[in-house]
Scaffold this motif. Structure first.
Motif, PDB file in Angstrom:
ATOM      1  N   ASP A 212      35.973  48.397  32.375  1.00 55.98           N
ATOM      2  CA  ASP A 212      35.058  48.527  32.691  1.00 55.98           C
ATOM      3  C   ASP A 212      34.868  46.911  32.693  1.00 55.98           C
ATOM      4  O   ASP A 212      34.309  46.467  33.690  1.00 55.98           O
ATOM      5  CB  ASP A 212      33.382  48.944  31.703  1.00 55.98           C
ATOM      6  CG  ASP A 212      34.015  50.700  31.946  1.00 55.98           C
ATOM      7  OD1 ASP A 212      33.739  51.228  33.105  1.00 55.98           O
ATOM      8  OD2 ASP A 212      33.214  51.085  30.792  1.00 55.98           O
TER       9      ASP A 212
ATOM     10  N   LYS B  21      27.326  53.855  34.342  1.00 54.83           N
ATOM     11  CA  LYS B  21      28.215  52.887  34.137  1.00 54.83           C
ATOM     12  C   LYS B  21      28.355  54.479  35.688  1.00 54.83           C
ATOM     13  O   LYS B  21      28.845  54.021  35.994  1.00 54.83           O
ATOM     14  CB  LYS B  21      29.121  53.507  33.343  1.00 54.83           C
ATOM     15  CG  LYS B  21      30.446  53.495  33.569  1.00 54.83           C
ATOM     16  CD  LYS B  21      31.343  53.934  32.440  1.00 54.83           C
ATOM     17  CE  LYS B  21      32.799  53.726  32.270  1.00 54.83           C
ATOM     18  NZ  LYS B  21      33.797  53.950  31.188  1.00 54.83           N
TER      19      LYS B  21
ATOM     20  N   SER C 106      26.784  55.322  37.874  1.00 53.41           N
ATOM     21  CA  SER C 106      26.622  55.159  39.126  1.00 53.41           C
ATOM     22  C   SER C 106      26.589  53.328  40.027  1.00 53.41           C
ATOM     23  O   SER C 106      27.207  53.787  41.172  1.00 53.41           O
ATOM     24  CB  SER C 106      24.872  54.496  38.971  1.00 53.41           C
ATOM     25  OG  SER C 106      24.179  53.219  38.374  1.00 53.41           O
ATOM     26  N   LEU C 107      27.382  53.415  38.652  1.00 56.80           N
ATOM     27  CA  LEU C 107      28.606  51.687  39.592  1.00 56.80           C
ATOM     28  C   LEU C 107      29.493  51.918  40.338  1.00 56.80           C
ATOM     29  O   LEU C 107      29.956  52.071  40.914  1.00 56.80           O
ATOM     30  CB  LEU C 107      29.165  50.808  38.374  1.00 56.80           C
ATOM     31  CG  LEU C 107      27.559  49.966  38.202  1.00 56.80           C
ATOM     32  CD1 LEU C 107      28.074  49.262  37.161  1.00 56.80           C
ATOM     33  CD2 LEU C 107      27.627  48.633  38.767  1.00 56.80           C
TER      34      LEU C 107
END
Length: 277
Positions: free
Chosen positions: A124, A212, A214-215
Motif C-alpha cells: 500500500d 483500504k 474502498s480504495l
C-alpha cells in the motif's frame, strides 16, 4: 518477538506497533526469489489474513538491497511448466496483498529489480533509501511481466508511464520514485518506518480496513482484466525459451528473432495441417 522458522524469510512481531516485519532473507543473492520463498510467502500471508490483531506489515530485505527479482541460477533449471506455475503463484501472491486487512509498507532500501519490484507494487505504501536504484529489467531478462508489473504499476502511476519504464528497461532513482508516486518518501540515516507503523497502530481497525478496501474497488475491474491479459502475453512471450538462455548465459545468450519465430510457427502450422489431411 521472532516468529516461524523459515529458510528464506525472517519474521518478527512487534507488540508496540502491532505489526509484523517480513524480511526476504537471502542476502548472498540480493534476496532473490526462488520456489521456496514463494511457498513461504504464501503460507505466511495465509496466516496473516486470519490475524486481524496485526495492523500492519513491514516488508523489506536483509542487508541494503530489497530484492533483485528471480534467482537466475534456479530460474535457468525450471521447465516451462514450472515457470508458468511459479509465475501464476507469484501473481496470486502479489494480488492477495491488495486484499489483506493489514496496511502493507515496503522498503525498497537501496534497490530492487524485476519481480522484486513487482512484489513491492503489492504494498500500500513504499519508501526507499536516497541512494536507491530500481530497475524494470524484465525485457532484458527475456521475461514478459506477468505478476502485476504492468497492471499494478499502471494502477499506482498510469499506463503511459508504465509503458515507458518497461519498454526501456528503465532505471529509476529515489527522486524519480517520489515524483511518480511509487514511493511516499526517501530517507537517509533515519527511516520513517517506525513513525508510519505507530500512526497505523493508532487508527481504529474497522475504519482502516474499510478504507483500504474502498480504495481498491475503483481499480479492481481493470486490475483483474489486466492480470488476465498479462498472464496470456507472458505465456506467449516466453515460448522461445529466451528467458532460460539469458538466465544461463547472460548478455552472451543467443535469442530468437521475431522473423525466426514467425518462420518456425508457419512450419509447425503447415506440419499440423499436413498431418491432419
Amino acid at each position: 518477538m521472532s516468529l516461524f522458522s523459515y529458510n528464506t524469510l525472517s519474521v518478527e512481531l512487534s507488540k508496540e506497533t502491532r505489526s509484523i516485519s517480513i524480511k526476504l532473507n537471502r542476502p548472498e543473492v540480493q534476496n532473490a526469489i526462488n520456489t521456496e520463498m514463494i511457498f513461504e510467502l504464501e503460507t505466511l500471508f495465509t496466516w496473516i489474513s486470519t490475524h486481524l490483531e496485526i495492523k500492519s506489515i513491514y516488508l523489506s530485505g536483509t542487508g541494503d538491497y530489497f530484492c533483485k527479482g528471480l534467482d537466475d541460477k534456479e530460474f535457468s533449471t525450471w521447465t516451462e511448466e514450472k515457470r508458468q506455475k511459479n509465475f501464476e503463484k507469484l501473481q496470486k501472491l502479489i494480488y492477495s496483498m491488495f486484499f489483506l486487512p493489514q496496511t502493507i509498507i515496503a522498503d525498497l532500501k537501496k534497490g530492487c529489480a524485476g519481480l522484486g519490484l513487482e512484489l513491492a507494487m503489492g504494498a500500500d505504501i513504499r519508501v526507499s533509501h536516497k541512494e536507491t536504484e530500481v530497475e524494470f529489467n524484465h525485457l532484458s531478462k527475456g521475461i514478459v511481466p506477468s505478476c502485476g508489473g504492468i497492471s499494478f504499476t499502471s494502477a499506482v502511476t498510469n499506463n503511459s508511464t508504465a509503458r515507458q519504464w518497461l519498454l526501456l528497461s528503465k532505471k529509476l532513482n529515489a527522486t524519480d520514485l517520489v515524483t511518480h508516486h511509487i514511493t511516499v518518501e526517501s530517507y537517509d540515516d533515519f527511516s520513517p518506518i517506525q513513525n508510519f507503523l505507530k500512526t497505523i497502530n493508532s487508527q481504529p481497525d474497522v475504519a482502516r480496513i474499510q478504507a483500504k478496501r474502498s480504495l481498491l474497488e475503483p481499480i479492481l475491474k481493470n486490475l483483474d482484466q489486466g492480470l488476465e491479459w498479462e498472464k496470456k502475453f507472458s505465456i506467449a512471450g516466453m515460448c522461445t525459451n529466451d528467458w532460460k538462455e539469458i538466465a544461463i548465459h547472460g548478455e552472451d545468450a543467443e535469442t530468437v528473432s521475431a522473423k525466426e519465430l514467425s518462420s518456425r510457427l508457419k512450419r509447425e502450422r503447415a506440419e499440423q495441417m499436413s498431418s491432419g489431411q
